[in-house]
Scaffold this active site. Structure first.
Site, short mmCIF file in Angstrom:
data_model
loop_
_atom_site.label_atom_id
_atom_site.label_comp_id
_atom_site.label_asym_id
_atom_site.label_seq_id
_atom_site.Cartn_x
_atom_site.Cartn_y
_atom_site.Cartn_z
N GLU A 1 6.25 1.55 2.75
CA GLU A 1 5.18 1.63 3.69
C GLU A 1 5.52 0.21 4.27
OE1 GLU A 1 1.67 4.22 4.04
OE2 GLU A 1 2.63 3.34 2.23
N ALA B 1 2.19 6.82 1.29
CA ALA B 1 1.79 5.51 0.71
C ALA B 1 2.02 5.65 -0.31
CB ALA B 1 0.06 7.03 -0.57
N ARG C 1 4.18 6.31 -2.33
CA ARG C 1 4.37 7.11 -3.57
C ARG C 1 5.84 7.70 -4.46
NH1 ARG C 1 4.10 12.11 -3.62
NH2 ARG C 1 1.91 12.07 -5.56
#
Lengths: 153, 448, 335
Positions: free
Chosen positions: C292, C87, C89
């Site tokens: 991503e 994600a 993150r």
């Protein structure tokens, strides 16, 4: 079939061990000799992460039954790394940010070392051909091509 | 590449292209990945997998496998303390709906049925091949829109071929009144998009080595992308205290989302506990390609109401993510997809239905851009089609609809830190694409 | 028969982090006896460079050289909790946790130095080379190696810090989808230039222009790795990849890298990449996630470039030569 006694030179050191029939060079290096720089990415000769040199030629060690290369001279990435510091090609991989996850790197460097040994001034096309059997999923190859070309004369 | 354009700087280390901490290890081959550890006496685990897409298991005969020289253990679902699990259970999303090893039924070709543990990889493979399974075939469902029809056969005990979101068939996002928007629009554009499953394809395959420790704990060497996710889910499946497990990893040969599921560690731990020996279970390349969960195939419908000047005043998106047989992380991705739609544009009327649908194929799960990548393909192709139909500059269409700071997004969150306008302007510069003065003057910081 | 040339555009945003169920990551920082600082994590580096980012952020916050930082990850016994690497993150969550831990460690370091130098901690600064010094003075200073030794063996002080970043859980409202799932949005615009061979249907991507807004590039060289490696993956997704080439039929799935098609090193497009920085208010030194998103914009940019080149509108991925030839046939039949 009985096991074979294998005598090969690995990174300048004479090795003798017993291998079951069909044992691959990759398995002998990793599991028997504890040399883990060569990686098992596919086991079927399609990714190049296991690339080593046998008598100076780059080979995919996962495809080589070790009993077929008895007496040969084998070189792995461990053997191309100087005791201190890095080889010019290794340094060039650093300088060009040509590694990400690093899993393809040993095979890439061995493929490139074999190329440079035979052709010290490779063209871009030569480099691309030399690493065409080596899969990298991270970099998009460009930084790797640049790193190898930078070492060529 | 030129130095970044930045608002502020003045740092010593941040913003500098310092050498990667791990690069020295990579170029010397000294970086240690999980499989570079080779404990003495290690056993190898291989799986017998379903050869059918959808079938009842009539008989699972392991007797021949047990006779293979070198085979030390054959494991079935009866050996798995909590065979039913779902990976997002830790954050209270979903309910146990996947099995570690198949019990009475298989839902996808490749589903694990019997694990064979042996003294060599070759013996484990031979043992796995010697397992005999008798199937009673059931009709498979491969199409997402077939799967959700009211008369479709439910694949799993909980009864629906889609993940239920708080009583709804899908994750919904609603803003304004999309029907009214369509009624007011000068043009309607409605198109369908489709993708196929995509493999993460890291050069290092998924795997682990589990080694029993002197103190009764298990040490799991893994290439997981999420160490505690693996630890917690594995402990729940094993029904052991969390403190019995230790996960060691952190250096991974590429993930791209392919190593977030917990598929190899639980059964390897069971094998290690039953044999008292280190156990390795690593996917071969075929398993990485066809067994490990891919990026979902998605089907996306987008219907837009657009004015003559290019303003999009209504957008309806229906997304079907093909989760395959089990949830894995897909229910989360469908929510992420819903929040991502309708793209980086400010549209007053939005209607999103984002479905997580089950079919008889390899469970899909996380991949780089999870829930968004295919949506962006659909959205940005849609934008190009609208621009072509209206005979507009494709960048102009995007710029006049681009979201800006302070705008309300479809999921009712106020936008901040937006910069779509600026990246478009910069890209136009790079390729010599001329923008008219009023578009050149736009800024994400200025409200509309 | 001709080689047709086209250009396509795509612009995207991408969320940094995605709220799973409360999304925390922790970090611990402590000084060794000889002035190295260990950052303990359980976070995973997939090759994107998280260890390097953690070290850079720790060095910056502590005011010490990058070389002083040791990153120890990932071991669930010794590293505090991290949700994992997904994600986009990692840089955001881990970076923020490391900053918080390093700030606490820095305060402890300055207090120890204040005791050793007999000055007020508020009057001390770091010079980035390893010294803690009295502001405005060149004489009153102590090297971090001497300070760490003194802290351990003379002062009896710990030099350590704890950090956590938590994105609290957001429950989407079932009727409207109202939610707060992410921490920031990064942005990208890709321009693809392609050729289409109308005899073979083969697409060649000539040039990718990649513009990214990532808040702040903690390490611009690694950001470039993500941008250009991701652009390559986008080309690969667009033109080649699938595990089920006859989807929804499951047959003929590729089993290895000979059957699973991806571009090789001979197929590289030229890349031009630019980074714009608008620091995010909640990002570590303003950083947003970039890992991503880099494969996303290339796919529609290529689809749109193919249309620009030959008039075939592709709505199914991947864009195979067969699908382009069928599209050309359809155009001819319509004409």
């Amino acid at each position: 079939m009985p096991s074979s006694v294998i005598e090969i030179t690995v990174n300048g050191s004479e090795e003798e061990f017993i291998a079951k029939p069909g044992t691959t060079l990759l398995s002998a290096l990793r599991d028997t000799l504890g040399l883990t720089a060569a990686k098992r990415g596919c086991g079927v000769g399609t990714c190049g992460t296991c690339t080593c040199h046998v008598d100076g030629e780059a080979v995919m060690s996962c495809l080589v039954p070790v009993e077929t290369i008895n007496g040969s001279d084998v070189k792995t990435l461990e053997g191309t790394t100087p005791p201190e510091g890095l080889s010019p090609l290794q340094q060039s991989f650093l300088d060009n940010f040509a590694t990400q996850c690093g899993f393809c790197t040993p095979g890439m460097i061995m493929a490139a070392e074999a190329l440079l040994a035979q052709n010290p001034s490779p063209t871009r096309e030569d480099v691309v051909t030399a690493i065409s059997g080596n899969v990298c999923r991270c970099t998009g190859y460009e930084s790797i091509i640049e790193a190898i070309l930078a070492v060529g004369k | 590449m030129s130095a970044p354009t930045t608002e502020a700087g003045g740092f010593d280390v941040v913003g500098k292209p310092v050498q990667r901490l791990d690069a020295m290890g990579h170029v010397t081959g000294r970086t240690q990945y999980f499989e570079d550890y080779n404990p003495a006496g290690m056993l190898h685990l291989k799986m017998h997998r379903s050869e059918r897409h959808h079938a009842n298991l009539v008989e699972v005969d392991t007797s021949e496998a047990e006779k293979v020289k070198g085979v030390v253990k054959v494991l079935t679902y009866k050996d798995v303390p909590k065979n039913w699990y779902t990976i997002l259970t830790l954050i209270n999303v979903g309910y146990p709906e996947e099995v570690v090893l198949a019990e009475k039924k298989v839902l996808w070709m490749g589903e694990p049925i019997v694990a064979v543990v042996a003294t060599s990889e070759r013996a484990a493979l031979e043992g796995a091949a010697a397992v005999k399974v008798t199937y009673e075939d059931l009709e498979p469902i491969f199409d997402v829109e077939e799967a959700i029809k009211p008369d479709a056969f439910p694949l799993k005990p909980h009864g629906t071929n889609y993940f239920e979101y708080e009583g709804h068939h899908c994750r919904r996002v609603r803003l304004g009144d999309v029907e009214q928007g369509f009624a007011e629009a000068d043009h309607i554009f409605e198109f369908k998009y489709q993708s196929r499953p995509i493999e993460q394809a890291p050069t290092e395959t998924t795997g682990c080595i589990v080694e029993p420790q002197h103190n009764g704990r298990l040490k799991i060497y893994s290439d997981t992308q999420a160490c505690f996710f693996t630890l917690d889910n594995t402990a729940l499946i094993l029904d052991v205290p969390f403190g019995k497990l230790q996960v060691v990893g952190g250096t991974v040969g590429g993930g791209f989302g392919g190593k977030v599921d917990v598929t190899v560690e639980p059964i390897s731990c069971i094998a290690a506990m039953q044999t008292g020996k280190p156990v390795k279970y690593v996917y071969d390349r075929y398993e990485e390609m066809q067994i490990s969960s891919p990026r979902a195939a998605e089907r996306i419908y987008i219907k837009d109401g657009v004015m003559n000047d290019g303003r999009i005043i209504a957008r309806q998106c229906t997304l079907y993510a093909d989760a395959g047989a089990y949830s894995r992380h897909s229910p989360y991705a469908a929510t992420k997809a819903a929040a991502h739609m309708p793209g980086p544009y400010t549209i007053p009327n939005v209607h999103i239905d984002s479905w997580c649908v089950y079919t008889n194929r390899t469970p899909s799960s996380a991949m780089r851009g999870f829930g968004v990548t295919i949506g962006d393909f659909a959205l940005e192709t849609q934008m190009d089609r609208i621009a072509r139909e209206l005979d507009m500059d494709p960048l102009a269409l995007r710029l006049i609809n681009a979201y800006r700071d302070g705008d309300m997004k479809a999921h009712h969150k106020v936008a901040e830190g937006t910069a779509l306008i600026e990246v478009i302007q910069k890209a136009a510069d790079l390729v010599g694409h001329e923008l008219p003065g009023e578009l050149r003057a736009l800024s994400s910081r200025e409200g509309r | 028969m001709a080689i047709l040339r086209g250009r396509g555009y795509a612009a995207v945003n991408y969320p940094t982090g995605m709220n799973l169920g409360g999304d925390p990551t922790q970090a611990l920082v402590h000084a060794t006896t000889t002035g190295n600082f260990v950052v303990s994590l359980s976070s995973v580096d997939l090759g994107q460079g998280l260890k390097t980012v953690a070290a850079q952020v720790a060095a910056e916050t502590l005011g010490l050289p990058y070389e002083n930082i040791i990153v120890d990850t990932a071991d669930t016994d010794t590293g505090p909790h991290c949700m994992g690497t997904f994600a986009s993150r990692g840089t955001h969550r881990v970076g923020n946790a490391v900053i918080m831990a390093a700030q606490e460690a820095r305060e402890a370091m300055l207090e120890a130095a204040a005791e050793e130098l007999e000055v007020d901690a508020a009057d001390l600064e770091t010079d980035g080379t390893g010294f803690i010094k009295l502001k405005g003075s060149e004489e009153k200073k102590i090297h971090v190696v001497d300070l760490a030794l003194a802290a351990h063996f003379k002062l009896g002080r710990t030099i350590a810090g704890r950090g956590i970043f938590l994105k609290e859980r957001s429950y989407p409202e079932p009727e409207t989808g109202k939610m707060d799932p992410d921490s920031a949005q990064a942005h990208a615009c890709t321009v693809a230039e392609v050729t289409v061979d109308d005899e073979t249907g083969v697409v060649e991507v000539l040039h990718m222009y990649n513009v990214y807004e990532v808040g702040r590039a903690i390490n611009p060289a690694m950001a470039r790795q993500q941008i250009e490696g991701g652009a390559w993956m986008g080309v690969s997704h667009a033109l080649y990849e699938t595990t089920e080439p006859y989807y929804p039929v499951r047959e003929h799935g590729p089993r290895d890298f000979e059957e699973y098609l991806m571009p090789g090193p001979a197929d590289n497009a030229q890349m031009t990449s630019e980074i714009i920085e608008f620091p995010a208010a909640n990002g570590p030194y303003g950083a947003k996630g970039i890992g991503e998103m880099t494969a996303n914009a290339p796919i529609p940019a290529i689809a749109n470039a193919i249309y620009d080149a030959c008039g075939v509108r592709l709505t199914e991925m991947p864009f195979t030569p067969e699908s382009i030839l069928r599209g050309l046939d359809e155009l001819r039949a319509r004409a």
